[in-house]
Write a protein that holds these residues in place. Sequence first.
Motif, PDB file in Angstrom:
ATOM      1  N   VAL A 129      36.609  45.271  36.786  1.00 32.29           N
ATOM      2  CA  VAL A 129      36.373  44.861  35.473  1.00 32.29           C
ATOM      3  C   VAL A 129      36.582  43.290  35.472  1.00 32.29           C
ATOM      4  CG1 VAL A 129      37.427  44.874  33.297  1.00 32.29           C
ATOM      5  CG2 VAL A 129      37.288  47.042  34.598  1.00 32.29           C
ATOM      6  N   ILE A 130      37.499  42.708  36.168  1.00 31.31           N
ATOM      7  CA  ILE A 130      37.737  41.400  36.101  1.00 31.31           C
ATOM      8  C   ILE A 130      36.279  40.608  36.631  1.00 31.31           C
ATOM      9  CG2 ILE A 130      39.035  39.333  36.847  1.00 31.31           C
ATOM     10  CD1 ILE A 130      41.468  41.074  37.009  1.00 31.31           C
ATOM     11  N   TYR A 131      35.799  41.243  37.703  1.00 31.58           N
ATOM     12  CA  TYR A 131      34.990  40.665  38.299  1.00 31.58           C
ATOM     13  C   TYR A 131      33.546  40.720  37.634  1.00 31.58           C
ATOM     14  CZ  TYR A 131      37.824  40.681  42.441  1.00 31.58           C
ATOM     15  OH  TYR A 131      38.922  40.283  43.248  1.00 31.58           O
ATOM     16  N   THR A 132      33.444  41.813  37.049  1.00 30.12           N
ATOM     17  CA  THR A 132      32.116  42.239  36.241  1.00 30.12           C
ATOM     18  C   THR A 132      32.166  41.262  35.156  1.00 30.12           C
ATOM     19  OG1 THR A 132      32.404  44.623  37.060  1.00 30.12           O
ATOM     20  CG2 THR A 132      31.064  44.040  35.167  1.00 30.12           C
ATOM     21  N   VAL A 133      33.374  41.254  34.516  1.00 23.08           N
ATOM     22  CA  VAL A 133      33.175  40.395  33.065  1.00 23.08           C
ATOM     23  C   VAL A 133      33.023  39.017  33.355  1.00 23.08           C
ATOM     24  CG1 VAL A 133      34.461  39.493  30.948  1.00 23.08           C
ATOM     25  CG2 VAL A 133      34.750  42.029  31.682  1.00 23.08           C
ATOM     26  N   LEU A 134      33.806  38.195  34.159  1.00 24.48           N
ATOM     27  CA  LEU A 134      33.416  37.012  34.586  1.00 24.48           C
ATOM     28  C   LEU A 134      32.310  36.872  35.131  1.00 24.48           C
ATOM     29  CD1 LEU A 134      35.267  34.336  34.486  1.00 24.48           C
ATOM     30  CD2 LEU A 134      36.022  34.881  36.904  1.00 24.48           C
ATOM     31  N   HIS A 163      27.501  44.143  39.380  1.00 20.18           N
ATOM     32  CA  HIS A 163      28.898  43.927  39.937  1.00 20.18           C
ATOM     33  C   HIS A 163      29.543  45.393  40.162  1.00 20.18           C
ATOM     34  CE1 HIS A 163      29.339  39.561  40.081  1.00 20.18           C
ATOM     35  NE2 HIS A 163      28.508  39.257  38.586  1.00 20.18           N
ATOM     36  N   TRP A 164      29.313  46.031  39.108  1.00 18.70           N
ATOM     37  CA  TRP A 164      30.139  47.248  39.199  1.00 18.70           C
ATOM     38  C   TRP A 164      29.834  47.915  40.671  1.00 18.70           C
ATOM     39  CZ3 TRP A 164      33.441  49.976  36.228  1.00 18.70           C
ATOM     40  CH2 TRP A 164      33.905  51.288  36.648  1.00 18.70           C
ATOM     41  N   ASN A 165      28.484  47.822  41.026  1.00 19.50           N
ATOM     42  CA  ASN A 165      27.990  48.369  42.460  1.00 19.50           C
ATOM     43  C   ASN A 165      28.321  47.707  43.614  1.00 19.50           C
ATOM     44  OD1 ASN A 165      27.608  50.924  41.164  1.00 19.50           O
ATOM     45  ND2 ASN A 165      25.208  50.260  40.721  1.00 19.50           N
ATOM     46  N   SER A 166      28.777  46.393  43.595  1.00 21.19           N
ATOM     47  CA  SER A 166      28.598  45.405  44.767  1.00 21.19           C
ATOM     48  C   SER A 166      30.034  45.701  45.743  1.00 21.19           C
ATOM     49  CB  SER A 166      28.077  44.145  44.448  1.00 21.19           C
ATOM     50  OG  SER A 166      29.500  43.497  44.011  1.00 21.19           O
ATOM     51  N   PHE A 167      29.828  45.378  46.961  1.00 22.59           N
ATOM     52  CA  PHE A 167      30.900  45.259  47.886  1.00 22.59           C
ATOM     53  C   PHE A 167      30.707  44.609  48.879  1.00 22.59           C
ATOM     54  CE2 PHE A 167      29.888  46.927  52.056  1.00 22.59           C
ATOM     55  CZ  PHE A 167      28.633  47.485  51.767  1.00 22.59           C
ATOM     56  N   PHE A 168      29.465  43.823  49.089  1.00 23.58           N
ATOM     57  CA  PHE A 168      29.516  43.322  50.393  1.00 23.58           C
ATOM     58  C   PHE A 168      30.223  42.029  50.229  1.00 23.58           C
ATOM     59  CE2 PHE A 168      27.257  40.559  53.546  1.00 23.58           C
ATOM     60  CZ  PHE A 168      27.574  41.444  54.672  1.00 23.58           C
ATOM     61  N   ASP A 169      29.889  41.086  49.032  1.00 25.38           N
ATOM     62  CA  ASP A 169      30.724  39.660  49.146  1.00 25.38           C
ATOM     63  C   ASP A 169      32.240  39.760  49.002  1.00 25.38           C
ATOM     64  OD1 ASP A 169      28.135  38.625  48.890  1.00 25.38           O
ATOM     65  OD2 ASP A 169      28.121  37.935  47.034  1.00 25.38           O
ATOM     66  N   ALA A 170      32.526  40.885  48.581  1.00 23.63           N
ATOM     67  CA  ALA A 170      34.001  41.067  48.679  1.00 23.63           C
ATOM     68  C   ALA A 170      34.190  41.559  50.117  1.00 23.63           C
ATOM     69  CB  ALA A 170      34.364  42.360  47.474  1.00 23.63           C
ATOM     70  N   LEU A 171      33.496  42.304  50.703  1.00 25.55           N
ATOM     71  CA  LEU A 171      33.766  42.620  52.122  1.00 25.55           C
ATOM     72  C   LEU A 171      34.025  41.659  53.205  1.00 25.55           C
ATOM     73  CD1 LEU A 171      34.139  44.988  54.371  1.00 25.55           C
ATOM     74  CD2 LEU A 171      31.583  44.555  54.618  1.00 25.55           C
ATOM     75  N   ILE A 172      32.927  40.394  52.975  1.00 25.26           N
ATOM     76  CA  ILE A 172      33.090  39.243  53.750  1.00 25.26           C
ATOM     77  C   ILE A 172      33.986  38.122  53.205  1.00 25.26           C
ATOM     78  CG2 ILE A 172      30.754  39.774  54.741  1.00 25.26           C
ATOM     79  CD1 ILE A 172      29.686  37.764  53.140  1.00 25.26           C
ATOM     80  N   PHE A 173      34.321  37.903  51.969  1.00 24.22           N
ATOM     81  CA  PHE A 173      34.918  36.920  51.294  1.00 24.22           C
ATOM     82  C   PHE A 173      36.637  37.264  51.061  1.00 24.22           C
ATOM     83  CE2 PHE A 173      30.682  35.517  49.802  1.00 24.22           C
ATOM     84  CZ  PHE A 173      30.186  34.826  51.076  1.00 24.22           C
ATOM     85  N   LEU A 174      36.967  38.678  51.050  1.00 24.86           N
ATOM     86  CA  LEU A 174      38.256  38.946  50.684  1.00 24.86           C
ATOM     87  C   LEU A 174      39.100  39.626  51.898  1.00 24.86           C
ATOM     88  CD1 LEU A 174      37.646  40.250  46.990  1.00 24.86           C
ATOM     89  CD2 LEU A 174      38.185  38.019  47.974  1.00 24.86           C
ATOM     90  N   ASN A 175      40.215  38.852  52.180  1.00 20.33           N
ATOM     91  CA  ASN A 175      40.946  39.664  53.204  1.00 20.33           C
ATOM     92  C   ASN A 175      42.134  40.463  52.428  1.00 20.33           C
ATOM     93  OD1 ASN A 175      39.730  38.913  55.820  1.00 20.33           O
ATOM     94  ND2 ASN A 175      40.167  36.997  55.214  1.00 20.33           N
ATOM     95  N   ASP A 176      42.382  39.789  51.295  1.00 22.60           N
ATOM     96  CA  ASP A 176      43.653  40.497  50.668  1.00 22.60           C
ATOM     97  C   ASP A 176      43.183  41.675  49.870  1.00 22.60           C
ATOM     98  OD1 ASP A 176      45.595  41.016  49.162  1.00 22.60           O
ATOM     99  OD2 ASP A 176      45.808  39.156  48.056  1.00 22.60           O
TER     100      ASP A 176
END
Lengths: 321, 326
Positions: free
Chosen positions: A103-108, A232-245
Motif C-alpha cells: 500500500v505504501i509503495y503503491t500510493v507513493l 505497483h500492486w503486481n510488481s515484485f522484481f525491483d523489490a527482489l533485486i533492491f531489497l534485502n530486508d
Amino acid sequence: MSLNTDTVAAPAPVNQPRPRGQRTPSFRGRWADSAFNIAAVTILTLSLVAVVYPLYFIVIASISDPNAVYEGKVWLFPSGVTLEGYQRILADSRIWNGLGNTVIYTVLGTAISVTTILFGAYALSRKDMPGRKFLMLLFVITMFFDGGLITKYLVVRDLGMLDTVWAVVLPGAVGVWNLIIARSFFENTIPGELREAAQMDGANDFTFFFKMVLPLSKPLIMLMIMVHVVAHWNSFFDALIFLNDDTKYPLQLVLRNILIQSDVSSAGTTGGDIESYAAAQRIGELTKYAMIVVSSLPLMIALPFMQKHFTKGTMIGAVKS
Amino acid sequence: MSRVLARPTPAAPPASPPQARQRKAFSLRLKRVGRAWQLYVLLIPALVYIAVFKYWPMYGVQIAFRNYNPVDGFSGSPWVGLQHFVRFVNSYQFSQVVGNTLWIAVLGLLLAFPIPIILALLVNQLQSERFKKFTQTVLYSPAFISTVVVVGIMFVLLSPRSGLVNNAIQLAGGQPVFFMGSPEWFRPVYVISDVWQNAGFSMIVYLAALSGIDPALHDAAKVDGASKLQRIRHIDLPGIMPVITVLFILAIGNLLNVGFEKALLMQTNLNLPTSEIIQTYVYHAGLQQAQFSYSAAIGLFNSVLNLVLLLTFNWVARRANQATLW
C-alpha cells in the motif's frame, strides 16, 4: 444503409439491370455466414472457458477440503467446505506486513509517477516549446536501448537507495509509453485557441496548466492512476533485486516466497506438531489457493470499473501508433 | 501578439545584413526559450528521472569493457576491451542460453502475436453487444493478475501430486507429468500461459483499430453479397494492417526481453537446461554472483541484438511500404 428486406423481395424490372443495392445475398454466402457465426461463437466460448475455469477452480479449491482436492474429487463444485486456508492467511503476519508495504509503495509510487508524467507530457505536447523534438527524442531513445539490469542496480546502489522505499518507487517511475499516451491526449484534447484566450487574459503556463489543462484531463489522470496502481500492486522484481530486508518486502515478493519457493513450513504447520508432513503439505496447498484468491481479488473487483478507462487508454495509444 | 510587439524596431540600422539577421534570429530564439521557461520547469522531474535512471546506467554500460570495481566506478575501472564478450561467447552456456532465449521468443511470437488478432476479428463480428462486452472483459481479466500469482497458479495446477491437470491426466488413465520440473515442458507451459494471460489484453488494441473502420465499407460489401469471412479478409485485415505492422516491429524490438520475470519465477533447478535465458543468466551471474562486468557485457550483447532486430524489421517494413515506427 442496412439491407432492407422489402427492397430485396421487390422484383426488379425485367429489362433493366438490377441496381447494385438490391442484389440478394447468395445462398452460398448466407450458408458461409452462419457457419462462420457458429465457428466464431464456439471458438470464443472455448476461449472463455479456458480463461475462466482455472480461476474458478482456484476459488473452489481454496474453500474445499484439501484431501478432496488432493484426491482429484473437486472439479465443478467445492467439497467439504472449509475456510481454514483463509484463516491461516489472516493469521500470517508476513502477508499483512507485505500488504502494508505494498500500500505504501503503491500510493507513493503512483503519486510520483503520475505527477512526473503529467507535467512532462504536457510540456512535450506544447508545439511552441523550443527544443521539443530533441527533448522527445531523449525519451524515445530509452525505449529502444537501455543500460541493462546490472548498471541499473549499480546506480541505485551508488545512490544509497538499496533497502529503501526509493529503490522500489523511483527506478521505474516514468514509462515512456505512458508519457507518449499522455502527450497525445494533451495534443488532441487541449485546443490551442483555449491557451491563446487564457494568455490574453494574462494566464501564464503554470496557471493555464493547473487551472485549465488538469481539470480538462480527468480521464487521462484516472487512466494514469489506474495503470500505476495495477503495476505497483503486481510488481515484485525491483523489490527482489533492491531489497534485502524482508520486513520491507511488498506483498508480491512475500507471495513469491510462499507460492513458488514452496515455503510450506511456516505457512502450513503453525501448531501442527503431530500432523504428518504430507498433511501439512496439503494444508500448505490449501493456503496457496486461498492466497491466490486474496491477492488477486482487489483488482478483479475493480476491473469492471477500470475497464472503460483502460480501453480508452489503449485507443489513445493506438491512434498515436 | 506579444511576439510581434517584442520584435526589435527597424530604427536600429543593421550593420551588415546577414550577420544582423543571424543575430536577430538567435535573440528571437533565445526569447522564445525564455518565454517557455515554465514548460521547462514542468519537464525537469521527467528529465532528471531519465538522466539518473536511464542515461546514467547507459553511461555505465562501459563496464562491459572494463573490470568494474566499486572504488574506481564506471569510468575509472581498468579497461579490458572485449575480454568479457569473448568469455561469454566461448562459455559452454552461450549456445544454451542464446538458444533458449530464441526458442521462447520465436515460439511466443508465432503463437502470442496472431492469437489476439484472430480473437479481435471474431469478437468484432459478434452481433450481440452484451456478449461482445462480456467476452472482452473476461478474456482481458488475466492481464490484471500478477506474474507472481500466474506462476503460482501454474505451480499448484500443474503439481504432480495434487494438481488439477495431473488429476485429469490420471483420470484419463495417463501417468502424472512433473511439468514444472521437466526441461521439455518449460517452453509449452511458458508460451501457453503467456497466451492465457495476455491475449485478451493485446486484443483490445486491435478492437480499437477495428472500431475505427468505416462501417460504410462493410455495408457496401454486404450489399455486394460478401460473406463475413470475405469482409474480414478484404476490409478488416487491411484496415488494421498498419497497427499490426507497428506492433509487430515493436514485438521484434522486444523479442529478447519478453517475459524475463516470468522465466525467472518459473525456473526450478530441474528445468534450468531450457529455462535459463540470457536475462536470467545476467541476473544469476551479475546480481547473485557479483560478476558485474561479465554480466553487463552479456546484457549489452542482448540489448544490441534487440536493437539490430528492431532496425532491421523497421527497414524491411519501410521497403515493403508498410507503416513504420519512424
